[in-house]
Design a protein around this motif. Structure first.
Motif, short mmCIF file in Angstrom:
data_model
loop_
_atom_site.label_atom_id
_atom_site.label_comp_id
_atom_site.label_asym_id
_atom_site.label_seq_id
_atom_site.Cartn_x
_atom_site.Cartn_y
_atom_site.Cartn_z
N UNK A 295 21.57 29.08 75.12
CA UNK A 295 21.95 29.99 75.61
C UNK A 295 22.23 31.70 74.50
N UNK A 296 23.65 31.01 74.09
CA UNK A 296 24.30 32.00 72.96
C UNK A 296 24.90 31.46 72.23
N UNK A 297 25.50 31.54 70.61
CA UNK A 297 26.32 31.11 70.20
C UNK A 297 27.23 32.14 69.64
N UNK A 298 28.82 31.29 68.80
CA UNK A 298 29.84 31.81 68.44
C UNK A 298 30.48 31.35 67.52
N UNK A 299 30.91 31.23 66.55
CA UNK A 299 31.81 30.62 65.27
C UNK A 299 33.32 31.65 65.94
N UNK A 300 34.47 31.21 65.57
CA UNK A 300 35.88 31.13 64.86
C UNK A 300 35.82 30.63 63.79
N UNK A 302 37.60 27.81 62.57
CA UNK A 302 36.79 26.24 62.41
C UNK A 302 36.89 25.75 63.65
N UNK A 303 36.12 26.55 64.75
CA UNK A 303 35.22 26.15 65.92
C UNK A 303 34.73 26.92 65.68
N UNK A 304 33.37 26.04 67.32
CA UNK A 304 32.19 26.74 67.49
C UNK A 304 31.58 26.73 68.50
N UNK A 305 31.64 27.80 69.49
CA UNK A 305 30.91 26.94 70.53
C UNK A 305 29.38 28.22 71.03
N UNK A 306 29.38 27.28 72.02
CA UNK A 306 27.27 27.79 72.73
C UNK A 306 27.49 27.99 74.33
N UNK A 307 26.87 28.49 74.37
CA UNK A 307 26.85 28.32 75.87
C UNK A 307 25.42 27.79 76.38
N UNK A 308 25.05 27.26 77.83
CA UNK A 308 23.53 25.96 78.17
C UNK A 308 24.00 26.52 79.00
N UNK A 309 22.27 26.71 79.89
CA UNK A 309 22.17 25.88 81.31
C UNK A 309 21.13 27.50 81.90
N UNK A 313 24.01 30.42 85.23
CA UNK A 313 24.99 29.74 85.23
C UNK A 313 25.03 28.72 83.87
N UNK A 314 25.38 29.87 83.08
CA UNK A 314 25.53 29.41 82.04
C UNK A 314 27.06 29.19 81.77
#
Length: 469
Positions: A295-300, A302-309, A313-314
């Motif tokens: 549903x959304x993504x972001x980057x630091x 040297x790391x990356x995150x996303x939300x799902x669900x 309830x993400x």
């Protein structure tokens, strides 16, 4: 519009011949009054919005507050904050009239004033030469920085550091710019993201175009051919993209279908593919396996995150470097923080729980080595990762934290910078905490206060405002 003032006894014809568009009345003591055709007019008197009353006198309409911090020169009304953005060591806000205000480190002109005038700006300063801004993105580090704005016209304007052509002008010169310059060749842009020395935008058809540093392929081109990309250049293999996330030396894109594709350096697993540290860049972009319906993504850095669900309830899934605890996976690392690669690096998306039950989020933001979210249930901010400047939590100096809930309740937005974090609260105010070495908290103080502190707008005056008559 040319305004002139007359004393009631002065001949109207004489002033009219001076080319006045609007003629206002003043009393014998030269205090301003309103003319009969100006009853619905607003103006700024300092940081107070005034309106012409039925008695043809200027009356205070509203004194601007933290929630509506600036009286706009164009509207005469107090404008609210619509977006907060934290960069490497500078910070910006977009107001409801489409203007941009910035503060913090200005060594490259990233705040929007010549560095020779001020290398540090500790309270919000209006950005000259730009308007009708929809969104703003900040890049850089704690030494240099650049900024870009997405305009209502679908164009992109950038300013600040240009050592790697991250302003995208195509000029041979790599001189920094303290005033915004329109990036050529971009039309119909809908999303934007900035890395340490590069930038990318989503353009018509969901295609992606990037420019700036490319020594690791982060701008989507072969680094053996192009170490830098001077003008926006399309990245092959991408379409239908909705969101971008640029890290220090990698970039990721989320499609409308919820797939995430990444390219550039994978030395910490930040592109989400195996093997980690393959010895060369990930090109063309490759899809991160194990993600369904991001549903959304972001980057630091040297790391990356996303939300799902489903909505409400993400959950957060992260991959890449974990030496500072920035993945929230609860893994103990022994190499120190930060380390680009160690046995804790994760190429596979891992749910951020830190041993706790999973939690649903409504917002996601990544700093250099820390991660923040807004809880869906309580609107409180939860951060984890490196805490050397209190960018995660103010009550302990331990450099690494697992998931920690802050006392900032009622957050609507969160943005994580290099070593500071900012939120937009439910009452419309902007609050920041973490490093204040360059004034990036916007408190106006010259000390190392770590916050949380409300951004100080008490001296904010719009760039085009003129003194009240």
């Amino acid at each position: 519009m040319v305004q002139c003032w007359r004393i009631a006894s002065s001949p109207l014809l004489i002033l009219a011949l001076c080319g006045c568009d609007v003629i206002l009345d003043v009393d014998e003591d030269r205090s301003p009054r309103c003319s009969t055709d100006e009853q619905d007019r607003y103006r700024c008197n300092g940081n107070v919005s005034q309106r012409c009353g039925d008695d043809l006198e200027w009356r205070d309409e509203a004194t601007c507050t933290d929630a509506t911090p600036v009286c706009s020169a164009s509207s005469g009304r107090c404008e609210s904050i619509t977006q907060v953005a934290a960069g490497g060591a500078h910070t910006c806000a977009v107001l409801s009239d489409g203007t941009v205000w910035c503060w913090g480190l200005n060594a490259s002109g990233q705040v929007g004033t010549p560095p020779s005038q001020s290398a540090q700006v500790r309270t919000p300063a209006p950005l000259q030469g730009i308007s009708d801004v929809l969104r703003i993105q900040l890049g850089g580090s704690d030494e240099i920085g650049h900024s870009c704005a997405l305009l209502e016209s679908g164009q992109v304007s950038c300013w600040g550091a240009n050592d790697a052509h991250q302003l995208g002008t195509g000029e041979e010169s790599t001189d920094d710019r303290s005033t915004p310059v329109v990036v050529p060749g971009i039309e119909g842009a809908s999303a934007l993201s900035l890395g340490s020395h590069h930038a990318c935008a989503v353009v018509a058809g969901g295609r992606v175009t990037c420019w700036g540093a490319n020594q690791f392929g982060q701008a989507g081109q072969d680094p053996l051919v192009h170490q830098t990309v001077a003008t926006p250049t399309l990245v092959d293999g991408l379409d239908d993209v909705e969101e971008l996330a640029a890290g220090a030396i990698h970039t990721c894109a989320r499609t409308k279908q919820g797939a995430v594709k990444c390219w550039g350096s994978n030395e910490s697993g930040q592109c989400g593919v195996l093997p980690i540290n393959p010895g060369g860049p990930i090109l063309p972009p490759r899809e991160v396996p194990g993600l369904d319906g991001a549903k959304r993504i972001a980057a630091g850095s040297h790391h990356t995150c996303a939300t799902s669900g489903p909505s409400g309830e993400e959950v957060v899934l992260c991959w890449g470097a974990e030496s500072c605890g920035q993945l929230g996976a609860g893994i103990t690392c022994n190499e120190g923080c930060p380390v680009l690669w160690d046995e804790c690096s994760q190429a596979e998306p891992t749910q951020a729980t830190a041993g706790e039950r999973s939690f649903a989020v409504s917002e996601l933001a990544l700093g250099a080595y820390h991660t923040c979210t807004i809880s869906y249930a309580s609107n409180s901010v939860r951060c984890w990762g490196r805490n050397n400047r209190f960018q995660v939590k103010q009550s302990d100096t331990n450099p690494v934290f697992d998931v920690t809930q802050t006392n900032q309740l009622g957050a609507l937005q969160v943005s994580a910078g290099g070593y500071h974090t900012c939120i937009l609260t439910s009452d419309g105010a902007m609050v920041c905490w973490g490093s204040n070495e360059f004034g990036q908290l916007g408190s106006g103080l010259a000390d190392q206060r770590h916050g949380p502190a409300r951004v100080s707008w008490t001296s904010a005056v719009p760039a085009e405002d003129s003194p009240a008559p």
